[in-house]
Design a protein around this motif. Structure first.
Motif, short mmCIF file in Angstrom:
data_model
loop_
_atom_site.label_atom_id
_atom_site.label_comp_id
_atom_site.label_asym_id
_atom_site.label_seq_id
_atom_site.Cartn_x
_atom_site.Cartn_y
_atom_site.Cartn_z
N ARG A 267 0.70 -1.17 -0.06
CA ARG A 267 -0.09 0.03 -0.02
C ARG A 267 0.68 1.28 0.00
NH1 ARG A 267 -4.34 -1.24 4.71
NH2 ARG A 267 -5.00 -3.45 3.94
N GLY A 268 1.97 1.13 0.97
CA GLY A 268 2.82 2.14 0.96
C GLY A 268 3.56 2.56 -0.50
N THR A 269 3.81 1.59 -1.11
CA THR A 269 4.43 1.72 -2.58
C THR A 269 3.44 2.35 -3.57
OG1 THR A 269 5.72 -0.06 -2.11
CG2 THR A 269 5.54 0.30 -4.36
N LEU A 270 2.31 1.92 -3.39
CA LEU A 270 1.30 2.60 -4.30
C LEU A 270 1.11 4.02 -3.83
CD1 LEU A 270 -1.59 -0.12 -4.39
CD2 LEU A 270 0.27 0.40 -6.32
N ILE A 271 1.23 4.29 -2.58
CA ILE A 271 1.07 5.80 -2.23
C ILE A 271 2.40 6.42 -2.85
CG2 ILE A 271 0.86 7.34 -0.18
CD1 ILE A 271 -0.74 4.78 1.17
N GLY A 272 3.10 5.73 -2.60
CA GLY A 272 4.55 6.59 -3.38
C GLY A 272 4.39 7.08 -4.75
N PHE A 273 3.52 5.83 -5.25
CA PHE A 273 3.33 6.26 -6.97
C PHE A 273 2.49 7.50 -6.99
CE2 PHE A 273 3.53 1.49 -8.18
CZ PHE A 273 4.88 1.33 -7.89
N PHE B 179 5.67 3.82 5.51
CA PHE B 179 6.84 4.40 5.01
C PHE B 179 7.84 4.05 4.17
CE2 PHE B 179 5.98 6.87 9.32
CZ PHE B 179 4.90 7.81 8.62
N ILE B 180 8.04 2.53 4.43
CA ILE B 180 9.05 1.90 3.91
C ILE B 180 8.75 1.73 2.36
CG2 ILE B 180 10.02 -0.45 3.59
CD1 ILE B 180 9.95 -0.72 6.56
N GLY B 181 7.17 1.44 2.08
CA GLY B 181 7.08 1.22 0.71
C GLY B 181 6.78 2.36 0.26
N GLY C 234 12.83 4.57 -5.10
CA GLY C 234 12.95 3.34 -6.01
C GLY C 234 12.79 3.33 -7.27
N ILE C 235 11.50 3.79 -7.68
CA ILE C 235 10.84 3.42 -9.10
C ILE C 235 10.56 5.00 -9.85
CG2 ILE C 235 8.98 2.25 -10.04
CD1 ILE C 235 8.46 0.63 -7.78
N GLY C 236 11.32 5.95 -9.10
CA GLY C 236 10.85 7.13 -9.67
C GLY C 236 11.64 7.27 -11.25
#
Length: 285
Positions: free
Chosen positions: A16-22, A66-68, A75-77
């Motif tokens: 979920r955090g990774t998607l929020i980062g997206f 926060f990790i995600g 990382g994927i930016g």
């Protein structure tokens, strides 16, 4: 939300955090909206409103998020920056479809404590105001030379997209020609740009986080319905903003591109619906 997770729940929170980062860097997506949909907006706002008092209770349970977020935003930016440069129309279409697929979930969240006339007035007002603002940005946008002040403005938009769900930072930055500056800085870890972005974000959090926390506690239905109106307006204007902004993305270059873009919109909608079903398997706070 509990402080301790099983391995599956921990990985789900990281996802979920990774998607929020997206959501911080993808056009058409608001990190705040994803926080709401994933049921972690309230604890994040509680933490931002009182970071020192809430540190011990909230940071442990939000750590996997926060990790995600770091994985998604940093990382994927770079990869996303490249994809947007090579396939801008296709990326924007799938991002818009993703948000459209999640709007029903946002509307459901808005009615969690009931609806009344004021709720719908707030939703209509939020829609009209943001629609007018974005049309104005498109009509009067000029070439902007990035500098320290504009970098701080990027931070303001990023923080606002969390504090006020629906305020997609990319929706505001794209017509002003600042979106690429943000994506490149995050993807390449450009400290000289990230520092003013961080300053702008911090100032925004200090000024507005407390206010939003109070609004949600005292006027939940009205506030969330206003946010829903904002999301609908921002989503509706994402493609026109990309088409008329500085980079002028062409969505209608050929019949094949039109068909592809429509299909990607549909794929985005389906992905949004599936993400909500995935999220419903886990207990919201």
């Amino acid at each position: 939300m509990e402080n301790k997770y099983s391995l599956t729940e921990f990985l789900a929170m990281v996802f979920r955090g990774t998607l929020i980062g997206f959501g911080f860097i993808l056009p058409g997506i608001s990190g705040g909206v994803l926080c709401v949909i994933f049921g972690i907006y309230k604890p994040i706002m509680e933490f931002l409103a009182n970071p020192f008092r809430k540190f011990k209770t909230h940071v442990p349970k939000l750590l996997p998020v926060f990790i995600g977020l770091a994985i998604g935003a940093v990382g994927i930016g770079k990869a996303l920056s490249v994809a947007l440069e090579l396939y801008p129309a296709q990326c924007v279409c799938i991002f818009v479809g993703l948000i459209v697929g999640m709007i029903p979930s946002l509307y459901k969240e808005a009615g969690e404590q009931g609806r009344n006339k004021n709720s719908f007035v707030a939703m209509g007002t939020g829609f009209v105001l943001i629609l007018a603002l974005l049309i104005g940005l498109m009509a009067f946008s000029a070439s902007i030379t990035p500098n320290f002040g504009w970098d701080m403005f990027i931070g303001f938009c990023l923080a606002l997209s969390v504090i006020a769900p629906g305020m997609s930072s990319s929706t505001f930055l794209m017509p002003m020609g600042l979106y690429d500056v943000m994506a490149d800085a995050i993807g390449n870890l450009d400290i000289m740009v990230l520092i003013p972005i961080g300053i702008g974000g911090l100032v925004t959090v200090l000024l507005f986080a407390k206010l939003m926390d109070v609004l949600l506690k005292k006027y939940y239905s009205v506030t969330f319905h206003a946010i829903t109106g904002v999301v609908i307006a921002a989503t509706a204007m994402t493609i026109p903003s990309a088409a008329m902004g500085k980079d002028q993305v062409n969505f209608l270059a050929s019949t094949g591109m039109i068909i592809t873009n429509v299909l990607l919109l549909v794929v985005g909608v389906v992905a949004g619906v599936l993400l909500e079903k995935f999220n419903s398997k886990f207990t919201k706070e």
